[in-house]
Design an enzyme around this catalytic site. Structure first.
Site, PDB file in Angstrom:
ATOM      1  N   ARG A 175       0.818  -1.235   0.000  1.00 20.30           N
ATOM      2  CA  ARG A 175       0.000   0.000   0.000  1.00 20.30           C
ATOM      3  C   ARG A 175       0.846   1.276   0.000  1.00 20.30           C
ATOM      4  NH1 ARG A 175      -2.573  -3.393  -1.578  1.00 20.30           N
ATOM      5  NH2 ARG A 175      -4.407  -4.364  -0.640  1.00 20.30           N
ATOM      6  N   SER A 226     -11.512  -1.325   2.821  1.00 16.15           N
ATOM      7  CA  SER A 226     -10.857  -1.591   4.109  1.00 16.15           C
ATOM      8  C   SER A 226     -10.291  -0.286   4.654  1.00 16.15           C
ATOM      9  CB  SER A 226      -9.705  -2.580   3.932  1.00 16.15           C
ATOM     10  OG  SER A 226     -10.217  -3.803   3.492  1.00 16.15           O
ATOM     11  N   GLU A 297      -5.660   3.097   6.252  1.00 16.80           N
ATOM     12  CA  GLU A 297      -5.360   3.025   4.812  1.00 16.80           C
ATOM     13  C   GLU A 297      -6.077   4.176   4.094  1.00 16.80           C
ATOM     14  OE1 GLU A 297      -5.676  -0.905   3.026  1.00 16.80           O
ATOM     15  OE2 GLU A 297      -6.522   0.004   1.222  1.00 16.80           O
TER      16      GLU A 297
HETATM   17  C1  LIG Z   1     -15.918  -1.320  -2.017  1.00 21.14           C
HETATM   18  C2  LIG Z   1     -14.442  -1.078  -2.074  1.00 21.14           C
HETATM   19  C3  LIG Z   1     -13.573  -2.137  -2.262  1.00 21.14           C
HETATM   20  C4  LIG Z   1     -12.186  -1.922  -2.319  1.00 21.14           C
HETATM   21  N1  LIG Z   1     -11.371  -2.992  -2.518  1.00 21.14           N
HETATM   22  C5  LIG Z   1     -10.037  -2.793  -2.587  1.00 21.14           C
HETATM   23  C6  LIG Z   1      -9.147  -3.883  -2.808  1.00 21.14           C
HETATM   24  O1  LIG Z   1      -9.554  -5.021  -2.981  1.00 21.14           O
HETATM   25  N2  LIG Z   1      -7.814  -3.627  -2.860  1.00 21.14           N
HETATM   26  C7  LIG Z   1      -7.308  -2.352  -2.695  1.00 21.14           C
HETATM   27  O2  LIG Z   1      -6.075  -2.191  -2.761  1.00 21.14           O
HETATM   28  N3  LIG Z   1      -8.125  -1.306  -2.483  1.00 21.14           N
HETATM   29  C8  LIG Z   1      -9.457  -1.482  -2.425  1.00 21.14           C
HETATM   30  N4  LIG Z   1     -10.285  -0.415  -2.217  1.00 21.14           N
HETATM   31  C9  LIG Z   1      -9.711   0.931  -2.007  1.00 21.14           C
HETATM   32  C10 LIG Z   1      -9.500   1.769  -3.288  1.00 21.14           C
HETATM   33  O3  LIG Z   1     -10.430   1.392  -4.299  1.00 21.14           O
HETATM   34  C11 LIG Z   1      -8.079   1.648  -3.844  1.00 21.14           C
HETATM   35  O4  LIG Z   1      -7.123   2.091  -2.895  1.00 21.14           O
HETATM   36  C12 LIG Z   1      -7.890   2.452  -5.137  1.00 21.14           C
HETATM   37  O5  LIG Z   1      -6.625   2.168  -5.667  1.00 21.14           O
HETATM   38  C13 LIG Z   1      -7.998   3.967  -4.923  1.00 21.14           C
HETATM   39  O6  LIG Z   1      -8.069   4.563  -6.216  1.00 21.14           O
HETATM   40  P1  LIG Z   1      -8.865   5.940  -6.444  1.00 21.14           P
HETATM   41  O7  LIG Z   1      -8.689   6.344  -7.846  1.00 21.14           O
HETATM   42  O8  LIG Z   1     -10.237   5.854  -5.944  1.00 21.14           O
HETATM   43  O9  LIG Z   1      -7.983   6.887  -5.496  1.00 21.14           O
HETATM   44  P2  LIG Z   1      -8.505   8.184  -4.734  1.00 21.14           P
HETATM   45  O10 LIG Z   1      -9.323   7.769  -3.555  1.00 21.14           O
HETATM   46  O11 LIG Z   1      -9.088   9.137  -5.683  1.00 21.14           O
HETATM   47  O12 LIG Z   1      -7.105   8.751  -4.209  1.00 21.14           O
HETATM   48  C14 LIG Z   1      -6.295   7.974  -3.341  1.00 21.14           C
HETATM   49  C15 LIG Z   1      -4.909   8.655  -3.259  1.00 21.14           C
HETATM   50  O13 LIG Z   1      -4.298   8.576  -4.544  1.00 21.14           O
HETATM   51  C16 LIG Z   1      -3.889   9.871  -4.969  1.00 21.14           C
HETATM   52  N5  LIG Z   1      -4.021   9.941  -6.430  1.00 21.14           N
HETATM   53  C17 LIG Z   1      -5.115   9.696  -7.190  1.00 21.14           C
HETATM   54  N6  LIG Z   1      -4.832   9.891  -8.496  1.00 21.14           N
HETATM   55  C18 LIG Z   1      -3.537  10.283  -8.562  1.00 21.14           C
HETATM   56  C19 LIG Z   1      -2.657  10.649  -9.617  1.00 21.14           C
HETATM   57  N7  LIG Z   1      -3.057  10.685 -10.898  1.00 21.14           N
HETATM   58  N8  LIG Z   1      -1.378  10.996  -9.300  1.00 21.14           N
HETATM   59  C20 LIG Z   1      -0.951  10.994  -8.019  1.00 21.14           C
HETATM   60  N9  LIG Z   1      -1.735  10.680  -6.955  1.00 21.14           N
HETATM   61  C21 LIG Z   1      -3.019  10.316  -7.241  1.00 21.14           C
HETATM   62  C22 LIG Z   1      -4.849  10.830  -4.271  1.00 21.14           C
HETATM   63  O14 LIG Z   1      -4.286  12.135  -4.166  1.00 21.14           O
HETATM   64  C23 LIG Z   1      -5.026  10.151  -2.920  1.00 21.14           C
HETATM   65  O15 LIG Z   1      -3.973  10.518  -2.047  1.00 21.14           O
HETATM   66  C24 LIG Z   1     -11.671  -0.605  -2.174  1.00 21.14           C
HETATM   67  C25 LIG Z   1     -12.566   0.482  -2.004  1.00 21.14           C
HETATM   68  C26 LIG Z   1     -13.935   0.243  -1.964  1.00 21.14           C
HETATM   69  C27 LIG Z   1     -14.865   1.416  -1.807  1.00 21.14           C
END
Ligand SMILES: Cc1cc2nc3c(=O)[nH]c(=O)nc-3n(C[C@H](O)[C@H](O)[C@H](O)COP(=O)(O)OP(=O)(O)OC[C@H]3O[C@@H](n4cnc5c(N)ncnc54)[C@H](O)[C@@H]3O)c2cc1C
Length: 304
Positions: A175, A226, A297
């Site tokens: 992570r 999570s 996380e």
């Molecule tokens: C129902 C559910 C299930 C999930 N299951 C999993 C799982 O199985 N495994 C897992 O690892 N995670 C899981 N997650 C968590 C999440 O989906 C992941 O961590 C995902 O990678 C976050 O991506 P996002 O685009 O939504 O990031 P965001 O929430 O938009 O941002 C997260 C971080 O990334 C940064 N960021 C975003 N885009 C960029 C960019 N272009 N450049 C630099 N920084 C950036 C943001 O500034 C922020 O700090 C789950 C979430 C939910 C709601």
């Protein structure tokens, strides 16, 4: 609310409701929300904001963040319109370049269904973007995004330079990545290596993972997945929370899920404050019952 100075061509909205852009469905209003459509627009926004000393944050799909009830003083840059993909065939290898806003679930589906490529099935069902997945080194079912990354095109807001980093330069661990350790580094697009596969097998695996998610996760309520990191290999935050008897614990409409104790769900109108309070209660109680200090996380984004 200050002024935001960027090109007229770029979509910018004022006083935008952040709860619409978070899978928790929580958050107040941002002074500005900007929606670049390509890397040039994205870089020009980042450049202008930095030149003018304005505060900003970048959001992909908002599935791992908790916005503040007071919103955000500054500009939230949403990458959701940067979602192009390009497939590159190189002898026996097949690579896909995806822009930072591309949904990794859609990418896994597109690679598997249209192109019969294997290697991304694990990402099917993770509701994140390419940028967010790289930042968090998202993973599931024993695989992580770090397993398939070849290189990433990024923009360094400190040096104001665009660069390509190789797989080892991502410094991936559980992570964590170069992006989570250095917030000046912004993902523009990334290249993943996949292999030719067998359509039926790819689909069976994706369906199996999705079925598993639906059975084990509280997908009918808003959440950010999570909430806590795995404290150590083989030690799961959800199990520690369940063992501490915390399933169903509530602050306002924020609740430790009855279905999966690692999730906090928004039962209806939870505030960011409710969720933060519940997170602290869970941390204290788990420390009391097991001696383990849980680490969040989910990323909290304060209003100022
Ligand atoms: C129902 C559910 C299930 C999930 N299951 C999993 C799982 O199985 N495994 C897992 O690892 N995670 C899981 N997650 C968590 C999440 O989906 C992941 O961590 C995902 O990678 C976050 O991506 P996002 O685009 O939504 O990031 P965001 O929430 O938009 O941002 C997260 C971080 O990334 C940064 N960021 C975003 N885009 C960029 C960019 N272009 N450049 C630099 N920084 C950036 C943001 O500034 C922020 O700090 C789950 C979430 C939910 C709601």
């Amino acid at each position: 609310m200050g002024k935001m100075i960027i090109s007229d061509d770029i979509e910018v909205r004022q006083n935008e409701d952040l709860s619409r852009y978070s899978t928790f469905k929580v958050g107040g209003r941002a002074d500005f929300a900007a929606f670049p459509k390509n890397a040039e627009e994205f870089k020009s926004i980042l450049f202008s904001l930095k030149e003018n000393g304005q505060r900003y944050t970048v959001i992909g799909n908002g599935s791992n963040v908790l916005f503040d009830d007071d919103g955000y003083r500054g500009t939230v840059i949403f990458t959701k319109y940067m979602n192009n993909t390009e497939y590159i065939h190189m002898n026996d290898k097949i690579r896909v370049r995806a822009e930072c806003g591309k949904s990794i679930t859609e990418l896994a589906f597109e690679a598997g269904k249209k192109h019969l490529l294997t290697g991304m099935e694990f990402a099917y069902g993770i509701p994140g973007s390419v940028g967010g997945a790289l930042f968090m080194n998202a993973g599931a079912y024993g695989k992580q995004i770090s397993d398939i990354v070849v290189c990433t095109e990024c923009y360094d807001t400190a040096s104001e330079k665009q660069m390509t980093i190789s797989a080892p330069e991502h410094h991936f661990s559980y992570r964590k990545s170069a992006f989570s350790e250095n917030k000046n580094l912004i993902v523009l697009s990334s290249v993943f290596e996949l292999r030719e596969g067998e359509g039926g097998e790819i689909f069976d695996l994706m369906n199996k993972y999705m079925k598993n998610r639906k059975e084990k996760q509280p997908l009918d309520f808003p959440s950010a997945g999570s909430v806590f990191k795995r404290p150590a290999d083989g030690v799961y935050a959800g199990k520690l929370i369940e063992d501490a008897g915390l399933k169903g614990l509530r602050v306002g409409d924020a609740e430790v899920s009855e279905k999966h104790a690692g999730f906090i769900v928004n039962r209806a109108n939870a505030s960011s404050k409710d969720i933060l309070e519940l997170i602290e209660m869970v941390k204290d109680k788990v420390y009391g019952s097991s001696g383990v200090r849980l680490e969040c996380e989910v990323i909290y984004i304060p209003s100022e």
